[in-house]
Design a protein around this motif. Structure first.
Motif, PDB file in Angstrom:
ATOM      1  N   GLU A 153       0.824  -1.211   0.000  1.00  0.00           N
ATOM      2  CA  GLU A 153       0.000   0.000   0.000  1.00  0.00           C
ATOM      3  C   GLU A 153       0.859   1.262   0.000  1.00  0.00           C
ATOM      4  O   GLU A 153       0.460   2.298  -0.559  1.00  0.00           O
ATOM      5  CB  GLU A 153      -0.960   0.004   1.193  1.00  0.00           C
ATOM      6  CG  GLU A 153      -0.302  -0.024   2.554  1.00  0.00           C
ATOM      7  CD  GLU A 153       0.026  -1.400   3.092  1.00  0.00           C
ATOM      8  OE1 GLU A 153      -0.114  -1.586   4.328  1.00  0.00           O
ATOM      9  OE2 GLU A 153       0.429  -2.302   2.324  1.00  0.00           O
ATOM     10  N   TRP A 154       2.056   1.188   0.600  1.00  0.00           N
ATOM     11  CA  TRP A 154       2.974   2.330   0.632  1.00  0.00           C
ATOM     12  C   TRP A 154       3.533   2.593  -0.774  1.00  0.00           C
ATOM     13  O   TRP A 154       3.601   3.728  -1.234  1.00  0.00           O
ATOM     14  CB  TRP A 154       4.077   2.045   1.627  1.00  0.00           C
ATOM     15  CG  TRP A 154       5.139   3.108   1.802  1.00  0.00           C
ATOM     16  CD1 TRP A 154       6.484   2.906   1.807  1.00  0.00           C
ATOM     17  CD2 TRP A 154       4.956   4.504   2.050  1.00  0.00           C
ATOM     18  NE1 TRP A 154       7.155   4.087   2.022  1.00  0.00           N
ATOM     19  CE2 TRP A 154       6.242   5.092   2.175  1.00  0.00           C
ATOM     20  CE3 TRP A 154       3.831   5.330   2.163  1.00  0.00           C
ATOM     21  CZ2 TRP A 154       6.432   6.453   2.411  1.00  0.00           C
ATOM     22  CZ3 TRP A 154       4.022   6.685   2.394  1.00  0.00           C
ATOM     23  CH2 TRP A 154       5.308   7.233   2.513  1.00  0.00           C
ATOM     24  N   MET A 155       3.880   1.524  -1.478  1.00  0.00           N
ATOM     25  CA  MET A 155       4.433   1.686  -2.825  1.00  0.00           C
ATOM     26  C   MET A 155       3.344   1.987  -3.852  1.00  0.00           C
ATOM     27  O   MET A 155       3.568   2.722  -4.811  1.00  0.00           O
ATOM     28  CB  MET A 155       5.247   0.458  -3.194  1.00  0.00           C
ATOM     29  CG  MET A 155       6.438   0.257  -2.258  1.00  0.00           C
ATOM     30  SD  MET A 155       7.450  -1.202  -2.588  1.00  0.00           S
ATOM     31  CE  MET A 155       8.419  -0.652  -3.984  1.00  0.00           C
ATOM     32  N   ARG A 156       2.152   1.471  -3.635  1.00  0.00           N
ATOM     33  CA  ARG A 156       1.032   1.778  -4.547  1.00  0.00           C
ATOM     34  C   ARG A 156       0.734   3.278  -4.542  1.00  0.00           C
ATOM     35  O   ARG A 156       0.369   3.861  -5.562  1.00  0.00           O
ATOM     36  CB  ARG A 156      -0.200   0.967  -4.152  1.00  0.00           C
ATOM     37  CG  ARG A 156      -1.510   1.335  -4.878  1.00  0.00           C
ATOM     38  CD  ARG A 156      -1.378   1.330  -6.396  1.00  0.00           C
ATOM     39  NE  ARG A 156      -1.099   0.030  -6.948  1.00  0.00           N
ATOM     40  CZ  ARG A 156      -2.018  -0.842  -7.373  1.00  0.00           C
ATOM     41  NH1 ARG A 156      -3.289  -0.558  -7.276  1.00  0.00           N
ATOM     42  NH2 ARG A 156      -1.642  -1.990  -7.892  1.00  0.00           N
ATOM     43  N   LYS A 157       0.898   3.908  -3.404  1.00  0.00           N
ATOM     44  CA  LYS A 157       0.675   5.350  -3.301  1.00  0.00           C
ATOM     45  C   LYS A 157       1.528   6.102  -4.333  1.00  0.00           C
ATOM     46  O   LYS A 157       1.053   7.046  -4.977  1.00  0.00           O
ATOM     47  CB  LYS A 157       1.002   5.808  -1.884  1.00  0.00           C
ATOM     48  CG  LYS A 157       0.846   7.290  -1.615  1.00  0.00           C
ATOM     49  CD  LYS A 157       1.087   7.559  -0.135  1.00  0.00           C
ATOM     50  CE  LYS A 157       1.026   9.048   0.174  1.00  0.00           C
ATOM     51  NZ  LYS A 157       2.196   9.789  -0.324  1.00  0.00           N
ATOM     52  N   SER A 158       2.759   5.699  -4.507  1.00  0.00           N
ATOM     53  CA  SER A 158       3.645   6.347  -5.477  1.00  0.00           C
ATOM     54  C   SER A 158       3.221   6.044  -6.906  1.00  0.00           C
ATOM     55  O   SER A 158       3.276   6.918  -7.788  1.00  0.00           O
ATOM     56  CB  SER A 158       5.088   5.892  -5.275  1.00  0.00           C
ATOM     57  OG  SER A 158       5.561   6.295  -4.015  1.00  0.00           O
ATOM     58  N   GLU A 258     -13.364   3.337  -3.683  1.00  0.00           N
ATOM     59  CA  GLU A 258     -14.314   3.463  -2.585  1.00  0.00           C
ATOM     60  C   GLU A 258     -14.571   2.146  -1.866  1.00  0.00           C
ATOM     61  O   GLU A 258     -15.144   2.111  -0.780  1.00  0.00           O
ATOM     62  CB  GLU A 258     -15.638   4.043  -3.086  1.00  0.00           C
ATOM     63  CG  GLU A 258     -16.398   3.198  -4.098  1.00  0.00           C
ATOM     64  CD  GLU A 258     -15.999   3.512  -5.529  1.00  0.00           C
ATOM     65  OE1 GLU A 258     -16.788   3.172  -6.425  1.00  0.00           O
ATOM     66  OE2 GLU A 258     -14.906   4.079  -5.742  1.00  0.00           O
ATOM     67  N   LYS A 259     -14.118   1.040  -2.455  1.00  0.00           N
ATOM     68  CA  LYS A 259     -14.303  -0.279  -1.858  1.00  0.00           C
ATOM     69  C   LYS A 259     -13.063  -0.742  -1.071  1.00  0.00           C
ATOM     70  O   LYS A 259     -13.103  -1.771  -0.425  1.00  0.00           O
ATOM     71  CB  LYS A 259     -14.609  -1.312  -2.937  1.00  0.00           C
ATOM     72  CG  LYS A 259     -15.969  -1.124  -3.606  1.00  0.00           C
ATOM     73  CD  LYS A 259     -17.114  -1.413  -2.646  1.00  0.00           C
ATOM     74  CE  LYS A 259     -18.466  -1.383  -3.346  1.00  0.00           C
ATOM     75  NZ  LYS A 259     -19.563  -1.657  -2.399  1.00  0.00           N
ATOM     76  N   TYR A 260     -11.975   0.004  -1.165  1.00  0.00           N
ATOM     77  CA  TYR A 260     -10.760  -0.442  -0.535  1.00  0.00           C
ATOM     78  C   TYR A 260     -10.597   0.169   0.860  1.00  0.00           C
ATOM     79  O   TYR A 260     -10.922   1.312   1.071  1.00  0.00           O
ATOM     80  CB  TYR A 260      -9.520  -0.067  -1.376  1.00  0.00           C
ATOM     81  CG  TYR A 260      -9.576  -0.538  -2.812  1.00  0.00           C
ATOM     82  CD1 TYR A 260     -10.299  -1.669  -3.177  1.00  0.00           C
ATOM     83  CD2 TYR A 260      -8.888   0.147  -3.798  1.00  0.00           C
ATOM     84  CE1 TYR A 260     -10.328  -2.116  -4.487  1.00  0.00           C
ATOM     85  CE2 TYR A 260      -8.908  -0.283  -5.111  1.00  0.00           C
ATOM     86  CZ  TYR A 260      -9.635  -1.413  -5.469  1.00  0.00           C
ATOM     87  OH  TYR A 260      -9.691  -1.834  -6.751  1.00  0.00           O
TER      88      TYR A 260
END
Length: 260
Positions: A153-158, A258-260
């Motif tokens: 989730e930290w890397m997906r942010k980038s 919105e589902k995550y």
């Protein structure tokens, strides 16, 4: 746009910054010979994991490390993902990644967010609060340190912010080296970007490190992979491939946030 990358997969002298500066300069000369545009160093290359002595040997505000890397970048006209160093800050020691451009200018600092309790990082280091994203040669980029890769989730942010290349610097232990490979491929596939990861080799009094520095493309294919010893690992990344892959499988467009 294409860039040639060289990763300095090196051993680190435990708790001896002066010796590590000397060895890094020697290895850097070998990396330059490859014709690389961007050169990577591993995590904590100035000190290794001599955590109990960090108050004594950490670089105050990373001033010496930044000056050293800046001179190398200017002299050889290369970009440096300068690994990470033990940085003595006003509130404690941080594990800080440094990015230096071709003119020797510090363009980004990122202190490790996720501290690895199995190796007692939380006892000796302060967690960073920096953002991982930065712009390099006009392209959205991100940089991470070792344990960060276990937090998708930290890397997906980038990636959502547009990062096309994710650089990782590490001291990843040999007993979990299969995790290293699998996690890096997964981060590349799910984020449809290049992952360029430089790991150290050798050992310290408590750990043996696995090497296997990797470049993984947006399809999850391994473009280059190091062995278990000291070497310079090189590859070319093609930023256009990121756009192609993201266009063919529109993961980011199809997210239902919105589902995550």
């Amino acid at each position: 746009m294409k860039k040639k990358i060289a990763m300095i997969q090196m051993d680190i002298v435990y708790g001896e910054p002066k010796e590590n500066f000397k060895r890094t300069k020697e290895e850097f000369a070998n990396a330059v010979k490859t014709g690389a545009d961007i050169i990577l160093l591993p995590e904590l290359w100035t000190t290794g994991y001599d955590l109990t002595r960090l108050d004594e040997i950490a670089d105050k505000h990373a001033i010496e490390s930044i000056a050293f890397l800046s001179e190398l970048a200017k002299e050889f006209n290369v970009i440096l993902i300068g690994g990470s160093v033990a940085e003595q800050c006003d509130d404690g020691v941080r594990n800080t990644l440094l990015v230096i451009d071709q003119k020797g200018k510090l363009i980004h600092k990122y202190s490790k967010l996720h501290l690895f309790q199995l190796m007692d990082e939380h006892l000796y280091l302060e967690a960073g609060q920096d953002e991982a994203e930065f712009t390099l040669d006009g392209e959205s980029t991100a940089g991470y340190i070792c344990y960060d890769i276990r937090f998708p989730e930290w890397m997906r942010k980038s990636a959502v912010s547009g990062a096309k290349v994710m650089y990782v610097v590490a001291e990843w232990p040999k007993p979990r080296i299969d995790h290293w490979r699998a996690l890096l491929q997964a981060r590349a596939i799910e984020n449809q970007c290049y992952v360029v990861a430089c790991n150290r080799v050798g050992a310290d009094p408590k750990n043996e490190f696995g090497g296997m520095s990797l470049v993984v493309d947006p399809w999850g294919e391994i473009v280059a992979e190091g062995g278990s010893g000291e070497e310079i690992v090189t590859a070319t990344v093609d930023f256009d491939l990121v756009d192609e892959v993201r266009g063919r499988i529109p993961v980011f467009r199809d997210r239902i946030v919105e589902k995550y």
